[in-house]
Write a protein that holds these residues in place. Structure first.
Motif, PDB file in Angstrom:
ATOM      1  N   LEU A  46       0.832  -1.202   0.000  1.00 16.88           N
ATOM      2  CA  LEU A  46       0.000   0.000   0.000  1.00 16.88           C
ATOM      3  C   LEU A  46       0.873   1.260   0.000  1.00 16.88           C
ATOM      4  O   LEU A  46       0.542   2.249  -0.667  1.00 16.88           O
ATOM      5  CB  LEU A  46      -0.934  -0.012   1.212  1.00 16.88           C
ATOM      6  CG  LEU A  46      -1.951   1.109   1.298  1.00 16.88           C
ATOM      7  CD1 LEU A  46      -2.853   1.101   0.069  1.00 16.88           C
ATOM      8  CD2 LEU A  46      -2.776   0.990   2.541  1.00 16.88           C
ATOM      9  N   ARG A  47       1.977   1.203   0.697  1.00 15.50           N
ATOM     10  CA  ARG A  47       2.884   2.354   0.762  1.00 15.50           C
ATOM     11  C   ARG A  47       3.483   2.658  -0.618  1.00 15.50           C
ATOM     12  O   ARG A  47       3.572   3.814  -1.025  1.00 15.50           O
ATOM     13  CB  ARG A  47       3.985   2.065   1.770  1.00 15.50           C
ATOM     14  CG  ARG A  47       4.922   3.193   2.005  1.00 15.50           C
ATOM     15  CD  ARG A  47       5.885   2.836   3.107  1.00 15.50           C
ATOM     16  NE  ARG A  47       6.789   3.931   3.357  1.00 15.50           N
ATOM     17  CZ  ARG A  47       7.735   3.922   4.236  1.00 15.50           C
ATOM     18  NH1 ARG A  47       7.919   2.858   4.989  1.00 15.50           N
ATOM     19  NH2 ARG A  47       8.520   4.957   4.398  1.00 15.50           N
ATOM     20  N   LYS A  48       3.880   1.619  -1.361  1.00 21.33           N
ATOM     21  CA  LYS A  48       4.436   1.820  -2.699  1.00 21.33           C
ATOM     22  C   LYS A  48       3.381   2.343  -3.659  1.00 21.33           C
ATOM     23  O   LYS A  48       3.654   3.226  -4.467  1.00 21.33           O
ATOM     24  CB  LYS A  48       5.019   0.515  -3.238  1.00 21.33           C
ATOM     25  CG  LYS A  48       6.300   0.088  -2.573  1.00 21.33           C
ATOM     26  CD  LYS A  48       6.791  -1.219  -3.164  1.00 21.33           C
ATOM     27  CE  LYS A  48       7.992  -1.742  -2.415  1.00 21.33           C
ATOM     28  NZ  LYS A  48       8.443  -3.047  -2.952  1.00 21.33           N
ATOM     29  N   ILE A  49       2.187   1.803  -3.561  1.00 21.51           N
ATOM     30  CA  ILE A  49       1.103   2.254  -4.435  1.00 21.51           C
ATOM     31  C   ILE A  49       0.753   3.707  -4.141  1.00 21.51           C
ATOM     32  O   ILE A  49       0.533   4.507  -5.056  1.00 21.51           O
ATOM     33  CB  ILE A  49      -0.119   1.334  -4.288  1.00 21.51           C
ATOM     34  CG1 ILE A  49       0.206  -0.055  -4.832  1.00 21.51           C
ATOM     35  CG2 ILE A  49      -1.336   1.916  -5.003  1.00 21.51           C
ATOM     36  CD1 ILE A  49      -0.837  -1.105  -4.549  1.00 21.51           C
ATOM     37  N   ALA A  50       0.735   4.083  -2.880  1.00 20.53           N
ATOM     38  CA  ALA A  50       0.448   5.472  -2.507  1.00 20.53           C
ATOM     39  C   ALA A  50       1.538   6.410  -3.021  1.00 20.53           C
ATOM     40  O   ALA A  50       1.240   7.502  -3.526  1.00 20.53           O
ATOM     41  CB  ALA A  50       0.313   5.595  -0.994  1.00 20.53           C
ATOM     42  N   ALA A  51       2.791   5.989  -2.921  1.00 15.83           N
ATOM     43  CA  ALA A  51       3.891   6.816  -3.423  1.00 15.83           C
ATOM     44  C   ALA A  51       3.792   6.987  -4.931  1.00 15.83           C
ATOM     45  O   ALA A  51       4.011   8.087  -5.456  1.00 15.83           O
ATOM     46  CB  ALA A  51       5.232   6.188  -3.045  1.00 15.83           C
ATOM     47  N   CYS A  52       3.442   5.925  -5.639  1.00 18.99           N
ATOM     48  CA  CYS A  52       3.261   6.013  -7.090  1.00 18.99           C
ATOM     49  C   CYS A  52       2.099   6.936  -7.435  1.00 18.99           C
ATOM     50  O   CYS A  52       2.178   7.704  -8.400  1.00 18.99           O
ATOM     51  CB  CYS A  52       3.045   4.626  -7.677  1.00 18.99           C
ATOM     52  SG  CYS A  52       4.524   3.582  -7.668  1.00 18.99           S
ATOM     53  N   ALA A  53       1.034   6.878  -6.652  1.00 20.11           N
ATOM     54  CA  ALA A  53      -0.115   7.749  -6.892  1.00 20.11           C
ATOM     55  C   ALA A  53       0.256   9.216  -6.693  1.00 20.11           C
ATOM     56  O   ALA A  53      -0.203  10.084  -7.448  1.00 20.11           O
ATOM     57  CB  ALA A  53      -1.269   7.367  -5.974  1.00 20.11           C
ATOM     58  N   VAL A  54       1.077   9.497  -5.712  1.00 17.44           N
ATOM     59  CA  VAL A  54       1.523  10.881  -5.478  1.00 17.44           C
ATOM     60  C   VAL A  54       2.360  11.364  -6.657  1.00 17.44           C
ATOM     61  O   VAL A  54       2.222  12.511  -7.111  1.00 17.44           O
ATOM     62  CB  VAL A  54       2.313  10.980  -4.148  1.00 17.44           C
ATOM     63  CG1 VAL A  54       3.020  12.317  -4.027  1.00 17.44           C
ATOM     64  CG2 VAL A  54       1.398  10.739  -2.973  1.00 17.44           C
ATOM     65  N   ILE A  55       3.226  10.513  -7.195  1.00 13.63           N
ATOM     66  CA  ILE A  55       4.044  10.896  -8.350  1.00 13.63           C
ATOM     67  C   ILE A  55       3.163  11.155  -9.562  1.00 13.63           C
ATOM     68  O   ILE A  55       3.347  12.152 -10.279  1.00 13.63           O
ATOM     69  CB  ILE A  55       5.087   9.800  -8.649  1.00 13.63           C
ATOM     70  CG1 ILE A  55       6.109   9.724  -7.525  1.00 13.63           C
ATOM     71  CG2 ILE A  55       5.780  10.063  -9.975  1.00 13.63           C
ATOM     72  CD1 ILE A  55       7.055   8.551  -7.616  1.00 13.63           C
ATOM     73  N   VAL A  56       2.177  10.301  -9.792  1.00 15.11           N
ATOM     74  CA  VAL A  56       1.263  10.494 -10.923  1.00 15.11           C
ATOM     75  C   VAL A  56       0.475  11.778 -10.746  1.00 15.11           C
ATOM     76  O   VAL A  56       0.334  12.563 -11.695  1.00 15.11           O
ATOM     77  CB  VAL A  56       0.321   9.280 -11.068  1.00 15.11           C
ATOM     78  CG1 VAL A  56      -0.808   9.571 -12.041  1.00 15.11           C
ATOM     79  CG2 VAL A  56       1.090   8.054 -11.507  1.00 15.11           C
ATOM     80  N   ALA A  57      -0.022  12.046  -9.547  1.00 19.22           N
ATOM     81  CA  ALA A  57      -0.772  13.280  -9.307  1.00 19.22           C
ATOM     82  C   ALA A  57       0.096  14.508  -9.538  1.00 19.22           C
ATOM     83  O   ALA A  57      -0.355  15.468 -10.159  1.00 19.22           O
ATOM     84  CB  ALA A  57      -1.320  13.273  -7.877  1.00 19.22           C
ATOM     85  N   GLY A  58       1.318  14.474  -9.065  1.00 17.60           N
ATOM     86  CA  GLY A  58       2.224  15.604  -9.286  1.00 17.60           C
ATOM     87  C   GLY A  58       2.535  15.835 -10.750  1.00 17.60           C
ATOM     88  O   GLY A  58       2.594  16.965 -11.220  1.00 17.60           O
ATOM     89  N   THR A  59       2.697  14.736 -11.488  1.00 19.35           N
ATOM     90  CA  THR A  59       2.964  14.861 -12.914  1.00 19.35           C
ATOM     91  C   THR A  59       1.752  15.436 -13.644  1.00 19.35           C
ATOM     92  O   THR A  59       1.896  16.289 -14.539  1.00 19.35           O
ATOM     93  CB  THR A  59       3.320  13.483 -13.508  1.00 19.35           C
ATOM     94  OG1 THR A  59       4.450  12.953 -12.800  1.00 19.35           O
ATOM     95  CG2 THR A  59       3.658  13.591 -14.975  1.00 19.35           C
ATOM     96  N   LEU A  60       0.562  15.008 -13.267  1.00 18.34           N
ATOM     97  CA  LEU A  60      -0.652  15.543 -13.893  1.00 18.34           C
ATOM     98  C   LEU A  60      -0.853  17.018 -13.567  1.00 18.34           C
ATOM     99  O   LEU A  60      -1.280  17.798 -14.415  1.00 18.34           O
ATOM    100  CB  LEU A  60      -1.874  14.739 -13.461  1.00 18.34           C
ATOM    101  CG  LEU A  60      -1.923  13.311 -13.997  1.00 18.34           C
ATOM    102  CD1 LEU A  60      -3.103  12.564 -13.382  1.00 18.34           C
ATOM    103  CD2 LEU A  60      -2.010  13.293 -15.500  1.00 18.34           C
ATOM    104  N   ILE A  61      -0.535  17.395 -12.338  1.00 21.58           N
ATOM    105  CA  ILE A  61      -0.656  18.808 -11.949  1.00 21.58           C
ATOM    106  C   ILE A  61       0.325  19.680 -12.740  1.00 21.58           C
ATOM    107  O   ILE A  61      -0.014  20.771 -13.165  1.00 21.58           O
ATOM    108  CB  ILE A  61      -0.459  18.963 -10.427  1.00 21.58           C
ATOM    109  CG1 ILE A  61      -1.642  18.355  -9.682  1.00 21.58           C
ATOM    110  CG2 ILE A  61      -0.271  20.424 -10.050  1.00 21.58           C
ATOM    111  CD1 ILE A  61      -1.441  18.254  -8.193  1.00 21.58           C
ATOM    112  N   MET A  62       1.543  19.154 -12.943  1.00 25.01           N
ATOM    113  CA  MET A  62       2.543  19.912 -13.703  1.00 25.01           C
ATOM    114  C   MET A  62       2.148  20.041 -15.168  1.00 25.01           C
ATOM    115  O   MET A  62       2.491  21.024 -15.823  1.00 25.01           O
ATOM    116  CB  MET A  62       3.912  19.227 -13.611  1.00 25.01           C
ATOM    117  CG  MET A  62       4.553  19.293 -12.263  1.00 25.01           C
ATOM    118  SD  MET A  62       4.978  20.953 -11.754  1.00 25.01           S
ATOM    119  CE  MET A  62       6.230  21.363 -12.939  1.00 25.01           C
ATOM    120  N   GLY A  63       1.439  19.027 -15.680  1.00 28.25           N
ATOM    121  CA  GLY A  63       1.065  19.031 -17.105  1.00 28.25           C
ATOM    122  C   GLY A  63      -0.058  19.960 -17.347  1.00 28.25           C
ATOM    123  O   GLY A  63      -0.211  20.678 -18.253  1.00 28.25           O
TER     124      GLY A  63
END
Length: 63
Positions: A46-63
């Protein structure tokens, strides 16, 4: 290969906004997690999945 990858990153940083390049550069962690899961049998906690979700959210926000 790593020298080529480094050169590509330097070129991207010189020709594109630094914030966008650095955010997209962090997506390599996502690829490493997926490849580790698929080919090395690592578990996706769950911790790895949450970290990946944060990276995806940050990338989408930057885009």
């Amino acid at each position: 290969m790593s020298l080529l990858a480094y050169g590509i990153i330097i070129y991207a940083m010189a020709s594109a906004p630094l914030g966008a390049v650095s955010a997209l550069r962090e997506t390599s962690v996502l690829f490493a997690a997926v490849l580790g899961y698929l080919f090395l049998g690592e578990t996706l906690t769950l911790r790895k999945i949450a970290a990946c979700a944060v990276i995806v959210a940050g990338t989408l926000i930057m885009g």
